[in-house]
Design a protein around this motif. Structure first.
Motif: not given
Length: 327
Positions: A204-210, A260-265
């Motif tokens: 969703a474009g939200v930053a995620v940190a380890l 991104k589309d191929k990633w999400l699929k």
């Protein structure tokens, strides 16, 4: 005497004007392709980029230019799926591309003699890269093979020992510089080390940190939608997630996609129901490099304190390791 001196000087000046031009000349033949375009492509980080174009006329083409040092390039016609590879060095090279679009013969090039001699052997089980480096310590082609194919195959101590055999004359070679950088990265992500922190956008474009996952066992799963071995391994990873997701375990998928589309699929198709992140930069992504990842699928298992406890565990080994560490 004066006339003789003038004649010697004239001969010297004439010879100077007729010195061999600097740079490379690629005189090429494409079998069974009389006309069309051919592209010269530079190689960087597993990717090829167009740098020059030539016309194929009556099956022949020519490229001219200059390189600072011998480097890997590719040649591709408009109907080729992948470039044929060769080293470009400042000499006149005779090149023949086979009618299958996959074979290439390069003559009058010392570095290509080493490169072509080992191009098919390097993929064979048991290929001895240490012997190749020992035999050709000053060859950019040998250094390329170590950098490109063995940084993720050799144990770190063996990789460092083989690297030490490369001639100091190649210190400025980009493949040697990259190799040294990878060795430094690998030293930072050995088992027992604390995993380097990072942040990437999720789907969703939200930053995620380890760091957000501290307190859990975390499997960092490096993969991509375009990677067939990754897709084949995904059902095994899904099973591991289902078996241990309620036992303080989770997965953080790190994709090397650039679409991104191929990633999400692929996430949806393979039912990968954990957190996924990617900067969609393909092999230019900084996070695989941060962890010394040179091939995928790859993974790193962290304990609740963020310490690396296992690497590159797939198939049954993944389940055996999780069973052992998660009591």
């Amino acid at each position: 005497m004066k006339q003789l001196l003038m004649m010697v000087m004239a001969v010297f000046l004439l010879a100077s004007c007729q010195e061999t031009p600097k740079g490379y000349v690629i005189n090429g033949v494409v079998e069974n392709m009389p006309d069309g375009k051919i592209y010269l492509k530079s190689f960087r980080n597993k990717m090829f980029f167009d740098v020059d174009t030539a016309e194929i006329k009556e099956g022949k083409f020519t490229f001219k230019g200059e390189v600072d040092q011998p480097l890997l390039y590719g040649l591709a016609t408009e109907n080729m799926n992948y470039p044929v590879q060769l080293f470009v060095e400042n000499t006149t090279m005779d090149v023949t591309i086979g009618n299958d679009g996959e074979t290439i013969i390069v003559q009058n090039s010392p570095v290509n003699a080493v490169f072509q001699e080992n191009q098919s052997k390097v993929f064979e089980n048991g290929f001895d890269i240490d012997s190749l480096i020992s035999k050709y310590p000053d060859s950019p082609a040998a250094a390329f093979y170590l950098y490109r194919y063995f940084t993720y195959q050799l144990p770190l101590d063996q990789l460092k020992a083989t690297r030490a055999k490369i001639s100091p004359a190649l210190a400025g070679c980009p493949y040697v510089k990259d190799l040294d950088g990878i060795i430094g990265q690998l030293e930072n992500v050995q088992i027992g080390k604390t995993a380097p922190d990072f942040s990437l956008p999720d789907t969703a474009g939200v930053a995620v940190a380890l760091a957000d996952f501290r307190g859990k066992y975390v499997l960092l799963d490096f993969w991509a939608s375009w990677c067939p071995p990754c897709r084949r391994e995904n059902p095994n990873v899904v099973k591991a997630f289902q078996d241990y997701k309620d036992k303080n375990f989770t997965i953080l998928g790190i994709s090397l996609d650039n679409n991104k589309d191929k990633w999400l699929k692929a996430i949806a198709d393979d039912q990968l129901t954990w957190t996924h992140v990617s900067d969609l930069k393909y092999w230019d992504s900084e996070i695989p490099a941060l962890y010394g990842v040179r091939g995928i699928p790859a993974n790193v298992l962290l304990d609740p304190n963020g310490v690396i406890i296992a690497k590159n565990i797939t198939g049954e080994e993944l389940h055996d390791t999780l069973k052992e560490v998660i009591k």
